[in-house]
Scaffold this motif. Structure first.
Motif, PDB file in Angstrom:
ATOM      1  N   PRO A 140     -35.108  45.888  69.824  1.00 47.10           N
ATOM      2  CA  PRO A 140     -35.417  47.043  68.976  1.00 47.10           C
ATOM      3  C   PRO A 140     -35.857  48.293  69.731  1.00 47.10           C
ATOM      4  N   ASP A 141     -35.742  48.324  71.050  1.00 49.21           N
ATOM      5  CA  ASP A 141     -36.181  49.505  71.797  1.00 49.21           C
ATOM      6  C   ASP A 141     -35.512  50.782  71.300  1.00 49.21           C
ATOM      7  N   ALA A 142     -34.197  50.723  71.044  1.00 54.49           N
ATOM      8  CA  ALA A 142     -33.471  51.924  70.634  1.00 54.49           C
ATOM      9  C   ALA A 142     -33.979  52.487  69.314  1.00 54.49           C
ATOM     10  N   PRO A 143     -34.046  51.711  68.220  1.00 54.86           N
ATOM     11  CA  PRO A 143     -34.555  52.287  66.973  1.00 54.86           C
ATOM     12  C   PRO A 143     -36.015  52.700  67.043  1.00 54.86           C
ATOM     13  N   VAL A 144     -36.806  52.032  67.870  1.00 53.57           N
ATOM     14  CA  VAL A 144     -38.208  52.438  68.024  1.00 53.57           C
ATOM     15  C   VAL A 144     -38.282  53.813  68.681  1.00 53.57           C
ATOM     16  N   GLN A 145     -37.564  54.006  69.782  1.00 50.87           N
ATOM     17  CA  GLN A 145     -37.607  55.282  70.493  1.00 50.87           C
ATOM     18  C   GLN A 145     -36.988  56.419  69.693  1.00 50.87           C
ATOM     19  N   LEU A 146     -36.022  56.092  68.843  1.00 53.77           N
ATOM     20  CA  LEU A 146     -35.388  57.117  68.010  1.00 53.77           C
ATOM     21  C   LEU A 146     -36.194  57.428  66.755  1.00 53.77           C
ATOM     22  N   GLY A 147     -37.246  56.680  66.516  1.00 57.18           N
ATOM     23  CA  GLY A 147     -38.104  56.945  65.364  1.00 57.18           C
ATOM     24  C   GLY A 147     -37.665  56.279  64.085  1.00 57.18           C
ATOM     25  N   TYR A 148     -36.650  55.399  64.147  1.00 55.29           N
ATOM     26  CA  TYR A 148     -36.178  54.715  62.944  1.00 55.29           C
ATOM     27  C   TYR A 148     -37.092  53.560  62.557  1.00 55.29           C
ATOM     28  N   LEU A 149     -37.749  52.981  63.538  1.00 54.64           N
ATOM     29  CA  LEU A 149     -38.591  51.811  63.306  1.00 54.64           C
ATOM     30  C   LEU A 149     -39.990  52.138  63.817  1.00 54.64           C
ATOM     31  N   HIS A 150     -40.892  52.434  62.896  1.00 58.62           N
ATOM     32  CA  HIS A 150     -42.225  52.877  63.337  1.00 58.62           C
ATOM     33  C   HIS A 150     -43.371  52.143  62.643  1.00 58.62           C
ATOM     34  N   HIS A 151     -43.092  51.405  61.563  1.00 57.26           N
ATOM     35  CA  HIS A 151     -44.162  50.666  60.900  1.00 57.26           C
ATOM     36  C   HIS A 151     -44.647  49.557  61.845  1.00 57.26           C
ATOM     37  N   PRO A 152     -45.956  49.449  62.071  1.00 57.37           N
ATOM     38  CA  PRO A 152     -46.471  48.474  63.049  1.00 57.37           C
ATOM     39  C   PRO A 152     -46.013  47.039  62.789  1.00 57.37           C
ATOM     40  N   LEU A 153     -46.022  46.614  61.518  1.00 62.47           N
ATOM     41  CA  LEU A 153     -45.626  45.242  61.214  1.00 62.47           C
ATOM     42  C   LEU A 153     -44.133  45.048  61.456  1.00 62.47           C
ATOM     43  N   ALA A 154     -43.316  46.041  61.064  1.00 63.03           N
ATOM     44  CA  ALA A 154     -41.873  45.942  61.272  1.00 63.03           C
ATOM     45  C   ALA A 154     -41.551  45.872  62.763  1.00 63.03           C
ATOM     46  N   LYS A 155     -42.245  46.679  63.567  1.00 57.39           N
ATOM     47  CA  LYS A 155     -42.024  46.647  65.011  1.00 57.39           C
ATOM     48  C   LYS A 155     -42.411  45.287  65.586  1.00 57.39           C
ATOM     49  N   LYS A 156     -43.544  44.769  65.129  1.00 57.01           N
ATOM     50  CA  LYS A 156     -44.001  43.473  65.635  1.00 57.01           C
ATOM     51  C   LYS A 156     -42.991  42.380  65.321  1.00 57.01           C
ATOM     52  N   LEU A 157     -42.468  42.393  64.095  1.00 60.61           N
ATOM     53  CA  LEU A 157     -41.488  41.381  63.710  1.00 60.61           C
ATOM     54  C   LEU A 157     -40.191  41.539  64.497  1.00 60.61           C
ATOM     55  N   ALA A 158     -39.773  42.802  64.722  1.00 54.49           N
ATOM     56  CA  ALA A 158     -38.529  43.039  65.451  1.00 54.49           C
ATOM     57  C   ALA A 158     -38.644  42.556  66.893  1.00 54.49           C
ATOM     58  N   TYR A 159     -39.755  42.845  67.543  1.00 59.09           N
ATOM     59  CA  TYR A 159     -39.922  42.392  68.922  1.00 59.09           C
ATOM     60  C   TYR A 159     -40.086  40.874  68.999  1.00 59.09           C
ATOM     61  N   ALA A 160     -40.683  40.287  67.962  1.00 60.52           N
ATOM     62  CA  ALA A 160     -40.792  38.826  67.927  1.00 60.52           C
ATOM     63  C   ALA A 160     -39.410  38.189  67.804  1.00 60.52           C
ATOM     64  N   LEU A 161     -38.550  38.783  66.959  1.00 62.01           N
ATOM     65  CA  LEU A 161     -37.184  38.277  66.826  1.00 62.01           C
ATOM     66  C   LEU A 161     -36.436  38.412  68.148  1.00 62.01           C
ATOM     67  N   GLU A 162     -36.606  39.547  68.822  1.00 53.72           N
ATOM     68  CA  GLU A 162     -35.947  39.751  70.107  1.00 53.72           C
ATOM     69  C   GLU A 162     -36.346  38.657  71.098  1.00 53.72           C
ATOM     70  N   ALA A 163     -37.657  38.441  71.237  1.00 52.51           N
ATOM     71  CA  ALA A 163     -38.139  37.438  72.194  1.00 52.51           C
ATOM     72  C   ALA A 163     -37.636  36.041  71.824  1.00 52.51           C
ATOM     73  N   PHE A 164     -37.618  35.752  70.524  1.00 52.62           N
ATOM     74  CA  PHE A 164     -37.145  34.441  70.059  1.00 52.62           C
ATOM     75  C   PHE A 164     -35.686  34.228  70.432  1.00 52.62           C
ATOM     76  N   LEU A 165     -34.837  35.238  70.193  1.00 54.31           N
ATOM     77  CA  LEU A 165     -33.411  35.093  70.475  1.00 54.31           C
ATOM     78  C   LEU A 165     -33.141  34.997  71.963  1.00 54.31           C
ATOM     79  N   TYR A 166     -33.901  35.717  72.772  1.00 55.51           N
ATOM     80  CA  TYR A 166     -33.712  35.616  74.220  1.00 55.51           C
ATOM     81  C   TYR A 166     -34.050  34.221  74.725  1.00 55.51           C
ATOM     82  N   ARG A 167     -35.019  33.573  74.070  1.00 52.50           N
ATOM     83  CA  ARG A 167     -35.371  32.202  74.460  1.00 52.50           C
ATOM     84  C   ARG A 167     -34.314  31.199  73.994  1.00 52.50           C
ATOM     85  N   LYS A 168     -33.781  31.418  72.807  1.00 55.41           N
ATOM     86  CA  LYS A 168     -32.904  30.424  72.191  1.00 55.41           C
ATOM     87  C   LYS A 168     -31.440  30.559  72.605  1.00 55.41           C
ATOM     88  N   ALA A 169     -31.022  31.753  73.007  1.00 57.79           N
ATOM     89  CA  ALA A 169     -29.619  31.929  73.389  1.00 57.79           C
ATOM     90  C   ALA A 169     -29.307  31.099  74.630  1.00 57.79           C
TER      91      ALA A 169
END
Length: 414
Positions: A140-169
């Motif tokens: 989610p780095d791109a939408p965060v830096q572009l200002g599309y994703l700024h709600h703290p909970l949404a960001k936390k969930l997005a980064y959690a999904l990213e970390a999860f997928l990097y582990r599971k792929a």
């Protein structure tokens, strides 16, 4: 090998837009492999629904495309895009369970959005097959830096999904080596689980089209004589920062420099209205076109332009259209710092233009205006680069080698 590709923006044949995956899959099926694609029903540029939504397309020997319904609100702001992602997730998961013909050997999910990785992981668990996650952008780095994703909970969930997928792929494929270094240095991904397959040009297609183009005749028919035309071929969205092109055109009109903006996207109507308000006769807007027509327009232009909003995340990217310009032997104005700028300067196929200072673009363009030999030499340098490092046929077979290795390793561990 039967590959299940999850790609919400996979295009119908001969549609306008990025044909990278269409071209790649064509080479894979020609090599004797089967590919089933779970694709969305909405065109990512226009937001229009494809006619064959909720149907199965057999678009060639070895290729099946299953289109699933996703929200038509993709281009209607942040919430519309999120809803489109959510609807594709549900529909593609259902289709992956019930509509995929026969057993698959490997699942390949190409992101963005990252939610396709979640679909891929669930299907890989159910099928007991390896998951390859491709990253075309860093989310989610791109939408965060572009200002599309700024709600703290949404960001936390997005980064959690990213970390999860990097582990599971089972394996991760990135589009640039810069992406790979970010994953290793900042995300903790193991280097052994990473590969890079860059954007490329379908040189065989490009050569076939160029053989049919009479450049002088085309320029006359399209009323392009008398100007040095710079073409931008791609999306017209908020992330592309095309408003600066209008500023540059205004600053350059006395130098008889013009801009061809080819493509579609949510920002296009406002750009057209602003160009008309300013009376910019040196800016022309062209509809999104199938790849052969895009090549003809690139051939008619004098230089190409790649551009994104000046955001740190885009310093790691390479534009999908850059190899197409180079395959047509065009010098490129690079409005993206970082990796794109370094390659242009290292291989001498273009010049950097600061997207925050469009009034100074004449300093970069003057080289081409005053020295036609520089246009030729930069164009030839770019062609040599793309032949050596970005030939779609070579990249497609390199990708296959990676997938075959992942499948073989998975089988030995069962």
């Amino acid at each position: 090998m039967h590959i299940l590709l999850i790609h919400p923006y996979f295009l119908p044949e001969d549609s306008a837009g990025s044909g990278r995956w269409n071209e790649t899959v064509r080479y894979w099926t020609a090599a004797g492999h089967r590919v089933t694609v779970l694709a969305g029903s909405v065109h990512y540029l226009s937001g229009k629904t494809f006619a064959r939504a909720d149907d199965t397309e057999q678009t060639g020997q070895g290729l099946h495309v299953i289109r699933v319904r996703m929200s038509r609100w993709y281009n209607r702001g942040r919430m519309g895009r999120l809803w489109a992602y959510a609807t594709f997730f549900g529909a593609s998961l259902w289709a992956g369970l019930w509509r995929v013909p026969g057993p698959v050997d490997l699942i390949l999910a190409t992101s963005p959005p990252l939610t396709v990785g979640l679909t891929g992981w669930l299907l890989s668990r159910l099928y007991r097959k390896p998951l390859v996650l491709e990253l075309r952008d860093l989310w989610p780095d791109a939408p965060v830096q572009l200002g599309y994703l700024h709600h703290p909970l949404a960001k936390k969930l997005a980064y959690a999904l990213e970390a999860f997928l990097y582990r599971k792929a089972t394996h991760i494929v990135t589009l640039t080596t810069a992406f790979e270094e970010v994953l290793i240095g900042q995300k903790g991904a193991p280097r052994a689980n990473l590969s890079t397959v860059t954007n490329g040009a379908d040189l065989a297609l490009t050569e076939r089209v160029l053989q049919t183009v009479d450049r002088r005749d085309f320029r006359q028919k399209q009323r392009l004589e008398g100007y040095f035309w710079i073409i931008y071929a791609g999306a017209h969205g908020p992330a592309n920062g095309l408003a600066v092109v209008l500023d540059a055109a205004e600053a350059l009109h006395l130098h008889r420099v013009g801009f061809l903006l080819l493509g579609d996207g949510p920002e296009k109507p406002s750009l057209q209205a602003e160009a008309a308000r300013r009376g910019l006769v040196n800016v022309r807007f062209l509809a999104a076109l199938p790849k052969p027509e895009v090549i003809r327009w690139i051939a008619a232009a004098d230089a190409g332009l790649v551009l994104m909003r000046p955001t740190p995340i885009f310093d790691t990217m390479l534009s999908a259209k850059l190899p197409d310009y180079l395959a047509c032997r065009k010098p490129v104005l690079v409005g993206i710092d970082g990796l794109s700028r370094r390659l242009a300067e290292q291989h001498a196929f273009g010049r950097y233009v600061d997207p925050t200072k469009p009034g100074q673009w004449i300093d970069a363009i003057r080289l081409y205006l005053e020295s036609p030999d520089s246009v030729t030499s930069h164009g030839n340098n770019g062609y040599q680069y793309v032949c050596a490092q970005a030939d779609r046929r070579v990249l497609a077979h390199r990708y296959l080698t990676i997938l075959d290795r992942v499948r073989s390793l998975h089988q030995t561990r069962l």
